[in-house]
Design a protein around this motif. Structure first.
Motif, PDB file in Angstrom:
ATOM      1  N   ASP A 213      24.159  95.873   6.360  1.00  0.00           N
ATOM      2  CA  ASP A 213      24.132  96.646   5.118  1.00  0.00           C
ATOM      3  C   ASP A 213      23.075  96.183   4.127  1.00  0.00           C
ATOM      4  O   ASP A 213      22.732  96.920   3.206  1.00  0.00           O
ATOM      5  CB  ASP A 213      25.493  96.676   4.401  1.00  0.00           C
ATOM      6  CG  ASP A 213      26.600  97.220   5.295  1.00  0.00           C
ATOM      7  OD1 ASP A 213      26.279  97.959   6.247  1.00  0.00           O
ATOM      8  OD2 ASP A 213      27.777  96.902   5.043  1.00  0.00           O
ATOM      9  N   GLY A 214      22.570  94.956   4.250  1.00  0.00           N
ATOM     10  CA  GLY A 214      21.530  94.496   3.330  1.00  0.00           C
ATOM     11  C   GLY A 214      22.031  94.255   1.923  1.00  0.00           C
ATOM     12  O   GLY A 214      21.415  94.686   0.944  1.00  0.00           O
ATOM     13  N   TYR A 215      23.128  93.522   1.780  1.00  0.00           N
ATOM     14  CA  TYR A 215      23.647  93.210   0.449  1.00  0.00           C
ATOM     15  C   TYR A 215      22.721  92.241  -0.271  1.00  0.00           C
ATOM     16  O   TYR A 215      22.176  91.305   0.328  1.00  0.00           O
ATOM     17  CB  TYR A 215      25.060  92.633   0.543  1.00  0.00           C
ATOM     18  CG  TYR A 215      26.079  93.660   0.962  1.00  0.00           C
ATOM     19  CD1 TYR A 215      26.549  94.603   0.050  1.00  0.00           C
ATOM     20  CD2 TYR A 215      26.555  93.709   2.275  1.00  0.00           C
ATOM     21  CE1 TYR A 215      27.473  95.570   0.431  1.00  0.00           C
ATOM     22  CE2 TYR A 215      27.471  94.675   2.663  1.00  0.00           C
ATOM     23  CZ  TYR A 215      27.926  95.602   1.740  1.00  0.00           C
ATOM     24  OH  TYR A 215      28.833  96.568   2.118  1.00  0.00           O
ATOM     25  N   ALA A 216      22.573  92.460  -1.567  1.00  0.00           N
ATOM     26  CA  ALA A 216      21.656  91.631  -2.358  1.00  0.00           C
ATOM     27  C   ALA A 216      22.105  90.181  -2.413  1.00  0.00           C
ATOM     28  O   ALA A 216      21.272  89.284  -2.614  1.00  0.00           O
ATOM     29  CB  ALA A 216      21.536  92.206  -3.778  1.00  0.00           C
ATOM     30  N   ASP A 217      23.401  89.927  -2.226  1.00  0.00           N
ATOM     31  CA  ASP A 217      23.878  88.547  -2.294  1.00  0.00           C
ATOM     32  C   ASP A 217      23.354  87.689  -1.138  1.00  0.00           C
ATOM     33  O   ASP A 217      23.500  86.466  -1.161  1.00  0.00           O
ATOM     34  CB  ASP A 217      25.408  88.490  -2.348  1.00  0.00           C
ATOM     35  CG  ASP A 217      26.099  89.259  -1.228  1.00  0.00           C
ATOM     36  OD1 ASP A 217      25.748  89.046  -0.056  1.00  0.00           O
ATOM     37  OD2 ASP A 217      26.993  90.067  -1.520  1.00  0.00           O
ATOM     38  N   PHE A 218      22.736  88.319  -0.133  1.00  0.00           N
ATOM     39  CA  PHE A 218      22.188  87.526   0.973  1.00  0.00           C
ATOM     40  C   PHE A 218      21.203  86.479   0.463  1.00  0.00           C
ATOM     41  O   PHE A 218      21.212  85.325   0.922  1.00  0.00           O
ATOM     42  CB  PHE A 218      21.493  88.431   2.002  1.00  0.00           C
ATOM     43  CG  PHE A 218      20.875  87.661   3.136  1.00  0.00           C
ATOM     44  CD1 PHE A 218      21.628  87.281   4.228  1.00  0.00           C
ATOM     45  CD2 PHE A 218      19.543  87.277   3.086  1.00  0.00           C
ATOM     46  CE1 PHE A 218      21.069  86.537   5.265  1.00  0.00           C
ATOM     47  CE2 PHE A 218      18.970  86.534   4.118  1.00  0.00           C
ATOM     48  CZ  PHE A 218      19.733  86.169   5.211  1.00  0.00           C
ATOM     49  N   LEU A 219      20.353  86.846  -0.492  1.00  0.00           N
ATOM     50  CA  LEU A 219      19.316  85.925  -0.957  1.00  0.00           C
ATOM     51  C   LEU A 219      19.883  84.708  -1.665  1.00  0.00           C
ATOM     52  O   LEU A 219      19.465  83.576  -1.400  1.00  0.00           O
ATOM     53  CB  LEU A 219      18.348  86.666  -1.885  1.00  0.00           C
ATOM     54  CG  LEU A 219      17.303  87.542  -1.195  1.00  0.00           C
ATOM     55  CD1 LEU A 219      16.524  88.350  -2.228  1.00  0.00           C
ATOM     56  CD2 LEU A 219      16.361  86.704  -0.349  1.00  0.00           C
ATOM     57  N   ASP A 220      20.833  84.906  -2.556  1.00  0.00           N
ATOM     58  CA  ASP A 220      21.345  83.787  -3.361  1.00  0.00           C
ATOM     59  C   ASP A 220      22.486  83.035  -2.698  1.00  0.00           C
ATOM     60  O   ASP A 220      22.672  81.834  -2.956  1.00  0.00           O
ATOM     61  CB  ASP A 220      21.810  84.294  -4.727  1.00  0.00           C
ATOM     62  CG  ASP A 220      20.661  84.799  -5.587  1.00  0.00           C
ATOM     63  OD1 ASP A 220      19.530  84.312  -5.403  1.00  0.00           O
ATOM     64  OD2 ASP A 220      20.899  85.688  -6.420  1.00  0.00           O
ATOM     65  N   GLU A 221      23.251  83.713  -1.850  1.00  0.00           N
ATOM     66  CA  GLU A 221      24.459  83.099  -1.294  1.00  0.00           C
ATOM     67  C   GLU A 221      24.302  82.695   0.178  1.00  0.00           C
ATOM     68  O   GLU A 221      24.650  81.578   0.557  1.00  0.00           O
ATOM     69  CB  GLU A 221      25.646  84.064  -1.434  1.00  0.00           C
ATOM     70  CG  GLU A 221      25.950  84.465  -2.872  1.00  0.00           C
ATOM     71  CD  GLU A 221      26.425  83.303  -3.720  1.00  0.00           C
ATOM     72  OE1 GLU A 221      26.975  82.339  -3.160  1.00  0.00           O
ATOM     73  OE2 GLU A 221      26.254  83.363  -4.950  1.00  0.00           O
ATOM     74  N   ALA A 222      23.805  83.597   1.012  1.00  0.00           N
ATOM     75  CA  ALA A 222      23.728  83.307   2.443  1.00  0.00           C
ATOM     76  C   ALA A 222      22.494  82.493   2.809  1.00  0.00           C
ATOM     77  O   ALA A 222      22.582  81.545   3.602  1.00  0.00           O
ATOM     78  CB  ALA A 222      23.745  84.615   3.237  1.00  0.00           C
ATOM     79  N   LEU A 223      21.344  82.860   2.272  1.00  0.00           N
ATOM     80  CA  LEU A 223      20.096  82.221   2.682  1.00  0.00           C
ATOM     81  C   LEU A 223      20.095  80.705   2.486  1.00  0.00           C
ATOM     82  O   LEU A 223      19.682  79.968   3.395  1.00  0.00           O
ATOM     83  CB  LEU A 223      18.918  82.877   1.959  1.00  0.00           C
ATOM     84  CG  LEU A 223      17.526  82.372   2.344  1.00  0.00           C
ATOM     85  CD1 LEU A 223      17.270  82.515   3.843  1.00  0.00           C
ATOM     86  CD2 LEU A 223      16.451  83.113   1.546  1.00  0.00           C
ATOM     87  N   PRO A 224      20.542  80.182   1.343  1.00  0.00           N
ATOM     88  CA  PRO A 224      20.558  78.717   1.195  1.00  0.00           C
ATOM     89  C   PRO A 224      21.433  78.021   2.234  1.00  0.00           C
ATOM     90  O   PRO A 224      21.093  76.922   2.703  1.00  0.00           O
ATOM     91  CB  PRO A 224      21.113  78.511  -0.224  1.00  0.00           C
ATOM     92  CG  PRO A 224      20.801  79.780  -0.941  1.00  0.00           C
ATOM     93  CD  PRO A 224      20.949  80.862   0.087  1.00  0.00           C
ATOM     94  N   VAL A 225      22.549  78.646   2.616  1.00  0.00           N
ATOM     95  CA  VAL A 225      23.430  78.050   3.619  1.00  0.00           C
ATOM     96  C   VAL A 225      22.759  78.066   4.986  1.00  0.00           C
ATOM     97  O   VAL A 225      22.797  77.083   5.740  1.00  0.00           O
ATOM     98  CB  VAL A 225      24.782  78.784   3.665  1.00  0.00           C
ATOM     99  CG1 VAL A 225      25.692  78.161   4.721  1.00  0.00           C
ATOM    100  CG2 VAL A 225      25.458  78.744   2.307  1.00  0.00           C
ATOM    101  N   LEU A 226      22.130  79.179   5.331  1.00  0.00           N
ATOM    102  CA  LEU A 226      21.419  79.262   6.604  1.00  0.00           C
ATOM    103  C   LEU A 226      20.335  78.194   6.690  1.00  0.00           C
ATOM    104  O   LEU A 226      20.199  77.500   7.710  1.00  0.00           O
ATOM    105  CB  LEU A 226      20.799  80.650   6.764  1.00  0.00           C
ATOM    106  CG  LEU A 226      21.768  81.815   6.973  1.00  0.00           C
ATOM    107  CD1 LEU A 226      21.044  83.138   6.822  1.00  0.00           C
ATOM    108  CD2 LEU A 226      22.426  81.722   8.350  1.00  0.00           C
TER     109      LEU A 226
END
Length: 256
Positions: A82-95
């Motif tokens: 779905d491309g949620y905007a929270d990917f950048l601030d929440e998921a990316l740092p964890v990855l």
């Protein structure tokens, strides 16, 4: 909260299964989550810790398929729909903290919009075009989720072409590169839809439960929720490998 790390190593799992691919959506507060598609950043961290302690590394799907073709083991696919905007601030740092990459399936027909297709909400913002470029620049694979998140099996041929061919061209414009992968909205596809994805020039298509379809345009995936910790993840992995055995597609102990 301590992560559950009691699962056995990957080499004990049944052999010759199709690649294990995990399906995420929003990474944010899961308190209001009627569809069970949200995990917190902390739970994502626990889940990736569980994978890494078992010798598994999460990667995007194009990288996963290339690695399997080369005989490389120890990989699991990570996808964010779905491309949620929270990917950048929440998921990316964890990855990044776990040395993982992922495929983010976006909707080029809804830049900066919201998940209007979910009648129960809550409304969550989607990535803008500039944010999609940021995702790509961060080393993540950007794939298509169609233009508008519609059930492709219910569309006319013209509408279907816009969702598959049209979304690929839009993402080429946004990122400068045509996407390799397509993800079927709602995880649903039939032969006509899969053929449209293939004809559009994609290399693979991701479903949830592809039914009678098989091959690179019907890759099965495992939905991951906030409730999933070590024991539940192991059960889902075993279920995947039993349901999607593919003789000759892997080697004993191949978790990729």
């Amino acid at each position: 909260m301590t992560a559950d790390t009691s699962a056995p190593p990957a080499r004990t799992l049944p052999p010759r299964s199709r690649p294990w691919i995990l399906t995420y959506h929003s990474v944010s507060d899961p308190t209001e989550d009627p569809y069970g598609i949200t995990v917190s950043a902390g739970r994502l961290d626990e889940q990736l810790t569980w994978l890494r302690r078992r010798g598994l590394t999460g990667v995007g799907i194009a990288a996963l398929l290339r690695a399997r073709a080369a005989g490389k083991q120890g990989l699991v696919g990570l996808t964010f729909d779905d491309g949620y905007a929270d990917f950048l601030d929440e998921a990316l740092p964890v990855l990044r903290a776990h040395g993982c990459t992922a495929t983010v399936f976006v909707l080029p027909g809804r830049p900066g919009g919201s998940n209007a297709w979910d009648p129960l909400g809550p409304r969550r913002p989607l990535l803008t075009e500039e944010e999609v470029r940021t995702v790509a620049a961060a080393g993540m694979e950007v794939g298509s989720h169609g233009m508008l998140h519609r059930d492709l099996t219910a569309l006319s041929d013209e509408e279907l072409r816009e969702e598959t061919h049209g979304s690929r061209e839009e993402l080429r414009r946004v990122t400068g590169q045509a996407p390799s992968g397509f993800c079927y909205p709602y995880g649903t596809a039939d032969r006509r839809v899969a053929e449209s994805v293939r004809d559009a020039g994609y290399a693979y298509g991701c479903a949830l439960s592809p039914g009678s379809l098989s091959g690179p345009f019907a890759l099965p995936r495992t939905h991951v929720s906030h409730a999933d910790r070590g024991a539940r993840l192991l059960a889902k992995e075993l279920r995947h490998r039993l349901r999607h055995r593919s003789p000759g597609a892997g080697r004993p102990g191949d978790a990729g």
